[in-house]
Design a protein around this motif. Structure first.
Motif, PDB file in Angstrom:
ATOM      1  N   HIS A  34       0.817  -1.220   0.000  1.00  0.00           N
ATOM      2  CA  HIS A  34       0.000   0.000   0.000  1.00  0.00           C
ATOM      3  C   HIS A  34       0.853   1.274   0.000  1.00  0.00           C
ATOM      4  CE1 HIS A  34      -3.310  -2.695   0.627  1.00  0.00           C
ATOM      5  NE2 HIS A  34      -2.789  -3.134   1.759  1.00  0.00           N
ATOM      6  N   ASP A  35       2.156   1.134   0.189  1.00  0.00           N
ATOM      7  CA  ASP A  35       3.044   2.300   0.147  1.00  0.00           C
ATOM      8  C   ASP A  35       3.465   2.667  -1.272  1.00  0.00           C
ATOM      9  OD1 ASP A  35       3.236   2.749   2.962  1.00  0.00           O
ATOM     10  OD2 ASP A  35       4.573   1.022   3.110  1.00  0.00           O
ATOM     11  N   ALA A  36       3.197   1.778  -2.221  1.00  0.00           N
ATOM     12  CA  ALA A  36       3.591   2.057  -3.606  1.00  0.00           C
ATOM     13  C   ALA A  36       2.868   3.295  -4.128  1.00  0.00           C
ATOM     14  CB  ALA A  36       3.268   0.849  -4.486  1.00  0.00           C
ATOM     15  N   GLY A  37       3.545   4.054  -4.970  1.00  0.00           N
ATOM     16  CA  GLY A  37       2.919   5.228  -5.550  1.00  0.00           C
ATOM     17  C   GLY A  37       3.911   6.309  -5.906  1.00  0.00           C
ATOM     18  N   ASN A  88       1.431 -32.501   0.875  1.00  0.00           N
ATOM     19  CA  ASN A  88       0.345 -33.149   0.130  1.00  0.00           C
ATOM     20  C   ASN A  88      -0.860 -32.241  -0.084  1.00  0.00           C
ATOM     21  OD1 ASN A  88       1.901 -35.511   0.023  1.00  0.00           O
ATOM     22  ND2 ASN A  88       1.098 -36.192   2.013  1.00  0.00           N
ATOM     23  N   THR A  89      -0.665 -30.938  -0.006  1.00  0.00           N
ATOM     24  CA  THR A  89      -1.720 -29.993  -0.351  1.00  0.00           C
ATOM     25  C   THR A  89      -1.177 -29.054  -1.428  1.00  0.00           C
ATOM     26  OG1 THR A  89      -1.050 -28.430   1.372  1.00  0.00           O
ATOM     27  CG2 THR A  89      -2.752 -30.023   1.940  1.00  0.00           C
ATOM     28  N   SER A  90      -2.100 -28.438  -2.130  1.00  0.00           N
ATOM     29  CA  SER A  90      -1.729 -27.500  -3.186  1.00  0.00           C
ATOM     30  C   SER A  90      -1.600 -26.093  -2.609  1.00  0.00           C
ATOM     31  CB  SER A  90      -2.784 -27.515  -4.292  1.00  0.00           C
ATOM     32  OG  SER A  90      -2.504 -26.526  -5.258  1.00  0.00           O
ATOM     33  N   VAL A  91      -0.578 -25.377  -3.040  1.00  0.00           N
ATOM     34  CA  VAL A  91      -0.388 -24.006  -2.599  1.00  0.00           C
ATOM     35  C   VAL A  91      -0.193 -23.120  -3.824  1.00  0.00           C
ATOM     36  CG1 VAL A  91       2.127 -24.233  -2.331  1.00  0.00           C
ATOM     37  CG2 VAL A  91       0.897 -22.483  -1.037  1.00  0.00           C
ATOM     38  N   THR A  92      -0.749 -21.934  -3.763  1.00  0.00           N
ATOM     39  CA  THR A  92      -0.573 -20.948  -4.830  1.00  0.00           C
ATOM     40  C   THR A  92       0.069 -19.696  -4.253  1.00  0.00           C
ATOM     41  OG1 THR A  92      -2.456 -21.733  -6.132  1.00  0.00           O
ATOM     42  CG2 THR A  92      -1.718 -19.485  -6.534  1.00  0.00           C
ATOM     43  N   LEU A  93       1.168 -19.280  -4.860  1.00  0.00           N
ATOM     44  CA  LEU A  93       1.844 -18.046  -4.477  1.00  0.00           C
ATOM     45  C   LEU A  93       1.606 -17.008  -5.569  1.00  0.00           C
ATOM     46  CD1 LEU A  93       5.283 -19.484  -3.278  1.00  0.00           C
ATOM     47  CD2 LEU A  93       3.219 -19.070  -1.919  1.00  0.00           C
ATOM     48  N   SER A  94       1.133 -15.849  -5.166  1.00  0.00           N
ATOM     49  CA  SER A  94       0.880 -14.758  -6.119  1.00  0.00           C
ATOM     50  C   SER A  94       1.883 -13.643  -5.878  1.00  0.00           C
ATOM     51  CB  SER A  94      -0.549 -14.228  -5.961  1.00  0.00           C
ATOM     52  OG  SER A  94      -1.489 -15.243  -6.244  1.00  0.00           O
ATOM     53  N   CYS A  95       2.618 -13.304  -6.900  1.00  0.00           N
ATOM     54  CA  CYS A  95       3.634 -12.257  -6.810  1.00  0.00           C
ATOM     55  C   CYS A  95       3.205 -11.090  -7.689  1.00  0.00           C
ATOM     56  CB  CYS A  95       4.993 -12.802  -7.261  1.00  0.00           C
ATOM     57  SG  CYS A  95       6.316 -11.574  -7.234  1.00  0.00           S
ATOM     58  N   GLN A  96       3.117  -9.909  -7.080  1.00  0.00           N
ATOM     59  CA  GLN A  96       2.617  -8.748  -7.817  1.00  0.00           C
ATOM     60  C   GLN A  96       3.492  -7.528  -7.572  1.00  0.00           C
ATOM     61  OE1 GLN A  96      -1.525  -7.929  -7.143  1.00  0.00           O
ATOM     62  NE2 GLN A  96      -1.542  -6.102  -8.424  1.00  0.00           N
ATOM     63  N   LEU A  97       3.718  -6.773  -8.627  1.00  0.00           N
ATOM     64  CA  LEU A  97       4.385  -5.483  -8.478  1.00  0.00           C
ATOM     65  C   LEU A  97       3.316  -4.414  -8.335  1.00  0.00           C
ATOM     66  CD1 LEU A  97       7.152  -3.996  -8.479  1.00  0.00           C
ATOM     67  CD2 LEU A  97       6.674  -3.418 -10.869  1.00  0.00           C
ATOM     68  N   PHE A  98       3.300  -3.775  -7.171  1.00  0.00           N
ATOM     69  CA  PHE A  98       2.375  -2.670  -6.928  1.00  0.00           C
ATOM     70  C   PHE A  98       3.087  -1.389  -7.335  1.00  0.00           C
ATOM     71  CE2 PHE A  98       0.803  -6.076  -4.389  1.00  0.00           C
ATOM     72  CZ  PHE A  98      -0.568  -5.932  -4.404  1.00  0.00           C
ATOM     73  N   SER A  99       2.448  -0.616  -8.196  1.00  0.00           N
ATOM     74  CA  SER A  99       3.116   0.522  -8.822  1.00  0.00           C
ATOM     75  C   SER A  99       2.089   1.568  -9.210  1.00  0.00           C
ATOM     76  CB  SER A  99       3.889   0.032 -10.057  1.00  0.00           C
ATOM     77  OG  SER A  99       4.481   1.097 -10.751  1.00  0.00           O
ATOM     78  N   TYR A 100       2.573   2.791  -9.397  1.00  0.00           N
ATOM     79  CA  TYR A 100       1.673   3.886  -9.795  1.00  0.00           C
ATOM     80  C   TYR A 100       1.071   3.628 -11.170  1.00  0.00           C
ATOM     81  CZ  TYR A 100      -0.149   8.611 -10.300  1.00  0.00           C
ATOM     82  OH  TYR A 100      -0.980   9.683 -10.460  1.00  0.00           O
ATOM     83  N   ASP A 101       1.874   3.056 -12.082  1.00  0.00           N
ATOM     84  CA  ASP A 101       1.390   2.737 -13.425  1.00  0.00           C
ATOM     85  C   ASP A 101       2.104   1.472 -13.876  1.00  0.00           C
ATOM     86  OD1 ASP A 101       0.357   2.640 -15.942  1.00  0.00           O
ATOM     87  OD2 ASP A 101       0.971   4.649 -16.547  1.00  0.00           O
ATOM     88  N   CYS A 102       1.714   0.350 -13.302  1.00  0.00           N
ATOM     89  CA  CYS A 102       2.452  -0.897 -13.495  1.00  0.00           C
ATOM     90  C   CYS A 102       2.448  -1.368 -14.946  1.00  0.00           C
ATOM     91  CB  CYS A 102       1.871  -1.979 -12.592  1.00  0.00           C
ATOM     92  SG  CYS A 102       2.903  -3.434 -12.514  1.00  0.00           S
ATOM     93  N   ASP A 103       1.315  -1.288 -15.605  1.00  0.00           N
ATOM     94  CA  ASP A 103       1.248  -1.737 -16.999  1.00  0.00           C
ATOM     95  C   ASP A 103       2.246  -0.984 -17.870  1.00  0.00           C
ATOM     96  OD1 ASP A 103      -0.662  -3.577 -16.395  1.00  0.00           O
ATOM     97  OD2 ASP A 103      -2.352  -2.394 -17.122  1.00  0.00           O
ATOM     98  N   HIS A 104       2.399   0.303 -17.610  1.00  0.00           N
ATOM     99  CA  HIS A 104       3.345   1.119 -18.377  1.00  0.00           C
ATOM    100  C   HIS A 104       4.786   0.673 -18.105  1.00  0.00           C
ATOM    101  CE1 HIS A 104       4.934   4.636 -20.451  1.00  0.00           C
ATOM    102  NE2 HIS A 104       5.698   4.866 -19.396  1.00  0.00           N
TER     103      HIS A 104
END
Length: 222
Positions: free
Chosen positions: A86-89, A130-146
């Motif tokens: 939440h500090d990204a920006g 023996n269980t499935s785990v999902t890790l989600s990695c995200q870049l939080f940014s002011y304009d990430c797509d750019h």
């Protein structure tokens, strides 16, 4: 790098800072006046267009939930303790003389890499063999797509020996969005204390990374 302008004051170089969540960071101010009592830090996050002054005249405004994690250094740089996504920006440091803007100013884009996990076990807080785990990695940014499309950044999952896990059939890697990459695998007993690393790359350079250590809350027998 991205650019911007503040009316009435000349612009300094715009900087991009990449860190992982949990790290502390210091954002540089162009301290031309050498007095923080003339310094204002302005913040704009990546989800809204609203602008918040977090420091005015060198004084913490205490107007956000994270105010206790913010402080100024002797050269008016902005310290952020234990950053979260939440500090990204966008952060702008400007200084005033007799009520007038004094330039050049500093503009910093803070990008925060963050990993979250979910498990197929009955409790999402537990990770077991023996269980499935999902890790989600995200870049939080002011304009990430750019950042990703224009500057050719990419996210990669690696193991502790820096092997790209895209090549390992045990792991399903998905990247449906530019700024998000997920890893799904079924854990085995030997995975306890294994390190999985999400890496932000710019061409061949590593900008930052987050390491996720698998720690079982319970083990099943072979």
């Amino acid at each position: 790098m991205m650019s911007s302008a503040v009316s009435g004051v000349s612009e300094a170089e715009v900087n991009d800072v990449f860190i992982s969540s949990g790290e502390s960071v210091s954002l540089s101010c162009n301290d031309a006046l050498h007095q923080c009592s003339s310094t204002t830090w302005i913040y704009n996050n990546y989800t809204t267009s609203s602008t918040v002054e977090v420091f005015t005249g060198g004084i913490n405004r205490n107007n956000t939930e994270r105010s206790e994690r913010l402080s100024l250094t002797s050269n008016c740089s902005l310290n952020i303790y234990k950053t979260t996504q939440h500090d990204a920006g966008s952060y702008i440091c400007i200084q005033y003389v007799n009520g007038r803007l004094h330039g050049p100013y500093s503009h910093v884009f803070l990008h925060v890499l963050h990993v979250s996990s979910s498990s197929s076990s009955s409790s999402q807080t537990e990770i077991r063999a023996n269980t499935s785990v999902t890790l989600s990695c995200q870049l939080f940014s002011y304009d990430c797509d750019h950042v990703f499309s224009y500057y050719e950044y990419q996210l990669v999952w690696m193991n502790q020996t820096d092997v790209d896990l895209q090549t390992d059939s045990r792991y399903q890697i998905r990247s449906d969005e530019l700024c998000l990459i997920s890893l799904t695998t079924t854990l085995v007993n030997e995975d306890d204390n294994t390190e999985l690393r999400c890496v932000l790359k710019h061409k061949n350079d590593i900008k930052t990374s987050v390491t996720y250590t698998v720690r079982f809350t319970g083990k099943t027998s072979l």
